[in-house]
Design an enzyme around this catalytic site. Structure first.
Site, PDB file in Angstrom:
ATOM      1  CG  HIS A 124      -1.754   0.903   1.336  1.00 54.56           C
ATOM      2  ND1 HIS A 124      -3.154   1.038   0.578  1.00 54.56           N
ATOM      3  CD2 HIS A 124      -1.672   2.552   2.035  1.00 54.56           C
ATOM      4  CE1 HIS A 124      -3.420   2.606   1.323  1.00 54.56           C
ATOM      5  NE2 HIS A 124      -2.816   2.889   1.439  1.00 54.56           N
ATOM      6  CD  GLU A 125       1.587   3.379   3.893  1.00 54.59           C
ATOM      7  OE1 GLU A 125       1.179   4.001   2.691  1.00 54.59           O
ATOM      8  OE2 GLU A 125       0.244   2.764   4.445  1.00 54.59           O
TER       9      GLU A 125
HETATM   10  N1  LYS Z   1      -1.428   8.070   4.262  1.00 54.62           N
HETATM   11  C1  LYS Z   1      -1.138   7.131   5.825  1.00 54.62           C
HETATM   12  C2  LYS Z   1      -1.956   5.381   4.136  1.00 54.62           C
HETATM   13  O1  LYS Z   1      -1.709   5.244   3.579  1.00 54.62           O
HETATM   14  C3  LYS Z   1      -2.548   7.321   6.780  1.00 54.62           C
HETATM   15  C4  LYS Z   1      -2.131   8.540   7.241  1.00 54.62           C
HETATM   16  C5  LYS Z   1      -3.144   8.739   7.862  1.00 54.62           C
HETATM   17  C6  LYS Z   1      -2.791  10.560   8.375  1.00 54.62           C
HETATM   18  N2  LYS Z   1      -3.347  10.487  10.098  1.00 54.62           N
HETATM   19  O2  LYS Z   1      -2.831   4.908   5.312  1.00 54.62           O
END
Ligand code: LYS
Length: 883
Positions: free
Chosen positions: A306-307
């Protein structure tokens, strides 16, 4: 109570920024209590801005301002600017363009328990900036449509901070006096500040590489605390798998020469996609066969992917504003779901995703916090990292994929990347790219972005033996949600297949069409529509909404016999499983009514027969087989009831489990024994499936009051060579009366006390147990030396598991569970508002319970509302829950 309610931000008020920041040079002198930050910003007026005001308004919170310097010249004096609690306004900025502003401020990471901005985790300094954490580091235009290149220099003590990381490539480093050193990082890609990160600490690194499709060599590094180096191999492999998959399926190649992941033990969420420097919750990195379960392994691979996928869907192309959050999260979740499906079992992955959607997202969509995947207003954006934005957002992208087909969807994503690389865009831009690439119109489909609520599809059918036609009448209706009383019909893809009574596939040929196929996708666009299938020699069974082709509730009258037929004959793996769930669900629903009316309980023999048949067949995918044998969860069953009765649900479900165990004991025992091996470190689908089916059997068998079978669990606990088996055994011992329960819990703690993630399991398991003494146990665990309100993982393990995974005890009729939760939320309100507000969700659905519980739950919500110095986060969720 606070006198002024916090401000709401509206999508309709969006305007472009008055200023742009092109270049950012950051300089940090790191210290636990006083970090010095110097930000040198190159700015200019935004030619697109209509505002005439010359003032520059920067966001900033919890900062101590030292000085401001304009164009490397004079320091600004007090008359030149105004500082407020959350902003810095600078008047009379120069007309000459661009200009340079240098701001010096200090911050105190040590007191930052909110874990947003720069904070401490086990002595390591790290950051979390999404959504609006960068303003806790320095004054800035903290909004995603301001994109700049960043150069970051970190200065720190060599012993405390031997590792100094930030985004991009390391371009210089050196030594300083007094045992200090420095490193400069440069990120050549423009990015919004929410993607900024820095990490400093005593970290060990494991390293590998990846050769991209164009032949570039990328260095991959995973940084962890020294005791965890032996738990990174799986994360590294997952990263490589994700990189390969994104090239193959989306043509997306990684862009920097270095990709770094850091695991930290104090983290509010799962992980964060900062450019070139992902920061992860340890839970989604660390794994060793003896410490992590099969499902942990799968989640790690999924979150790493995901990341990583965010590098294109999120970083290269980001969101214009936070209302567009689902643009990056929905799409990226869809991508990671498909990846995991390809890596493991597509059928199982789809079932698990739908199960999660139907329990959690459907509940959100039916409650006071329902919002469209592109919301129109928020008080605190952190409250909108929801299952709706993520999971329903992914379903909307999936529907586009279903409607267009894989090839045309890829044409659409290619165009989206080509058009918008380097930009901050909207959901609308994404849909437009899909349209333009394929010459289609998606006008009505867009309503999925603006309408909240779960549509209900009602399906009826009529077979005409003379005409040999089958008519499916499908109507759609979406209940009102807050702020949206009336809904327009949506464009819903309904995938259908037909099956003849002998189990063979019946052709799907729609009236007026020459094509005949094994299944069709019906486009439901009106409130009610008829679809006529022709050429059917006998009446077929209908398999509707195959693969769960749209995030809707399906209402269709079906007999137990028909469901049993579909359970053995549906060729769609999702619907086959679904038929079994409907079958057992209908039986449990009947039993719930029997419990409520004090009637004797009796399980319909058709259910036992259906399970017997499932057990008698050979299954290649043992994980799928396990799902066919699993009962719907208490939470899912609760969703189906008009007024939730946690006791009746638990009683009825346990009765079914026990009856099935009694009736099918021999088959379950054989299956257990056939699949019981001493396997450690084996993570192929076969081994995972064997463990899963075996432990499913154990779960049934330990419902029986049979000392020999209880001993199976005890033996498995003692001899387990992997965490999946050890945990499964301990779970049945904790959830059922068991002679060795206390002893094994103590042994487990003893064995794993130095592994924080395993101890989280130990807390969660006890908090979720239906055992009668659970509430007392939870209270005792709050005082356990290993419990800590400063560690989000621990809070989720104990307070989260009790309130969200233990309906029976959390909803105790005397309200003790509610009061307990409110106490914790009030304590967390100042400590960590994000985590506090997430914990409220267990109280939000109060309207679903009986009058007595409603009163008790709302009383606690009122109590939370009267918290002194209530945070925006908690205020928004508590007040909207009550509204
Ligand atoms: N963008 C992040 C994800 O991959 C989550 C960030 C959360 C910020 N409060 O889901």
């Amino acid at each position: 109570m606070r006198d002024a309610s916090p401000q709401t931000t509206y999508l309709k008020d969006y305007t472009v920024p008055d200023y742009l920041i092109h270049k950012v040079a950051l300089h940090f002198v790191l210290d636990e209590e006083r970090t010095e930050v110097t930000a040198r910003l190159t700015l200019s007026r935004n030619p697109a801005s209509l505002s005439m005001s010359a003032a520059l308004v920067l966001a900033g919170e919890n900062l101590t301002l030292q000085r401001i310097i304009l164009n490397d010249g004079e320091e600004l004096v007090a008359a030149d600017y105004v500082q407020a609690a959350d902003s810095l306004t600078i008047y009379n900025v120069p007309q000459q363009q661009p200009f340079v502003l240098t701001i010096e401020n200090t911050i105190n990471p040590k007191i930052n328990t909110a874990l947003e901005g720069l904070y401490l985790s086990n002595g390591m300094l790290c950051t979390q900036c999404e959504a609006e954490g960068f303003r806790k580091i320095t004054y800035f235009l903290d909004r995603p449509d301001v994109m700049a290149t960043f150069t970051t220099t970190l200065v720190g003590d060599k012993s405390r901070y031997p590792v100094l990381l930030s985004n991009g490539n390391k371009i210089a480093h050196g030594e300083l006096e007094a045992n200090r050193h420095w490193v400069t990082w440069e990120d050549p890609f423009t990015k919004p500040c929410y993607l900024f990160a820095l990490v400093a600490g005593q970290l060990e690194c494991i390293e590998d590489h990846f050769t991209t499709q164009s032949g570039r060599d990328i260095s991959l590094q995973i940084f962890v605390e020294p005791q965890d180096v032996d738990k990174c191999a799986h994360a590294m492999q997952s990263l490589q798998n994700a990189m390969r998959w994104d090239e193959e399926v989306y043509g997306c190649e990684y862009d920097l020469d270095l990709y770094m992941i850091v695991a930290v033990s104090h983290f509010n969420m799962g992980a964060m996609e900062n450019k070139g420097l992902n920061v992860f919750n340890t839970k989604f990195v660390l794994a060793r066969p003896d410490t992590a379960t099969d499902s942990d392994y799968e989640h790690i691979e999924g979150v790493i992917a995901h990341e990583y996928f965010h590098n294109w869907t999120g970083n290269r192309i980001t969101c214009r504003d936070w209302f567009q959050l689902s643009l990056k999260e929905g799409f990226t979740v869809f991508r990671d779901q498909e990846f995991t499906g390809d890596r493991t079992s597509k059928a199982v992955k789809r079932i698990e995703d739908v199960t999660m959607l139907r329990t959690r997202q459907f509940a959100e969509d039916a409650g006071p916090l329902a919002h469209p995947i592109r919301p129109e207003a928020y008080i605190e954006i952190n409250n909108f990292y929801t299952v709706t934005i993520y999971e329903k957002g992914a379903e909307v992208v999936r529907m586009l994929h279903t409607l267009l087909g894989a090839e045309r969807f890829r044409k659409g994503s290619d165009l989206y990347f080509a058009r918008h690389d380097g930009q901050a865009v909207t959901c609308e831009d994404f849909v437009k790219a899909m349209e333009a690439a394929n010459g289609v119109g998606l006008v009505q489909f867009r309503r999925w972005y603006s309408q909240a609520g779960t549509p209900v599809l009602t399906v009826s059918r009529r077979y005409d033996s003379q005409a040999q036609t089958l008519t499916l009448s499908i109507s759609q209706e979406c209940p009102p949600t807050p702020g949206q009383a009336v809904k327009e019909p949506l464009h819903i893809p309904v995938k259908v297949g037909l099956i003849y009574p002998d189990g063979t596939i019946a052709p799907c040929q729609l009236q007026g069409s020459a094509d005949s196929a094994e299944e069709v996708i019906l486009a439901l666009t009106e409130a009610a529509q008829d679809f006529v299938f022709t050429g059917l020699s006998s009446e077929p069974a209908v398999s509707v909404l195959r693969g769960f082709s749209a995030p809707v509730k399906l209402v269709m009258e079906r007999s137990l016999t028909e469901l049993a037929f579909l359970l053995s004959h549906d060729s769609d793996t999702f619907n086959r499983w679904e038929a079994g769930q409907q079958l057992i669900g209908q039986a449990i629903t009947g039993l719930i009514a029997d419990v409520q009316n004090n009637r004797e309980l009796r399980l319909d023999p058709i259910i036992i027969e259906a399970f017997r048949q499932v057990l008698a067949q050979p299954w290649e995918d043992l994980s799928y087989f396990s799902l066919l044998l699993s009962l719907p969860s208490e939470t899912y069953l609760a969703e189906q009831m008009p007024v939730i009765d946690v006791v009746a649900i638990h009683t009825a479900r346990e009765f079914v489990k026990l009856t099935l165990a009694e009736q099918l004991q021999n088959a379950l025992q054989t299956l257990y024994l056939n699949n019981h091996r001493d396997e450690s470190g084996c993570f192929d689908a076969g081994a995972i499936g064997r463990r899963r089916i075996k432990n499913t059997c154990l779960n049934y068998l330990c419902a029986l009051d049979d000392p020999a079978l209880k001993n199976w669990a005890h033996q498995q606990f003692k001899t387990a060579k992997n965490m999946t088996d050890q945990m499964a055994a301990l779970t049945v011992m904790v959830n059922n009366p068991h002679y060795a329960r206390r002893q094994c819990l103590a042994e487990f703690y003893q064995q794993w006390q130095h592994e924080a993630l395993v101890i989280d399991k130990w807390f969660a398991l006890q908090a979720a147990s239906p055992a009668p003494d659970t509430f007392a146990t939870v209270q005792a665990l709050m005082a356990h030396p290993a419990f800590d309100l400063g560690t989000p993982n621990r809070i989720r393990a104990l307070i989260g598991a009790f309130s969200q995974a233990n309906p029976l005890h959390f909803h105790a009729a005397n309200g003790q569970g509610y009061q307990f939760l409110a106490d914790q939320i009030i304590a967390l309100n100042t400590l960590n508002p994000q985590v506090a507000s997430r914990m409220i969700s267990a109280l939000t659905s109060w309207r679903r319970y009986d009058a007595g519980r409603q009163a008790l739950m709302t009383a606690q919500l009122e109590r939370i509302m009267s918290t002194e110095a209530i945070s925006k986060d908690v205020y928004e969720i508590a007040s909207k829950s009550l509204a």
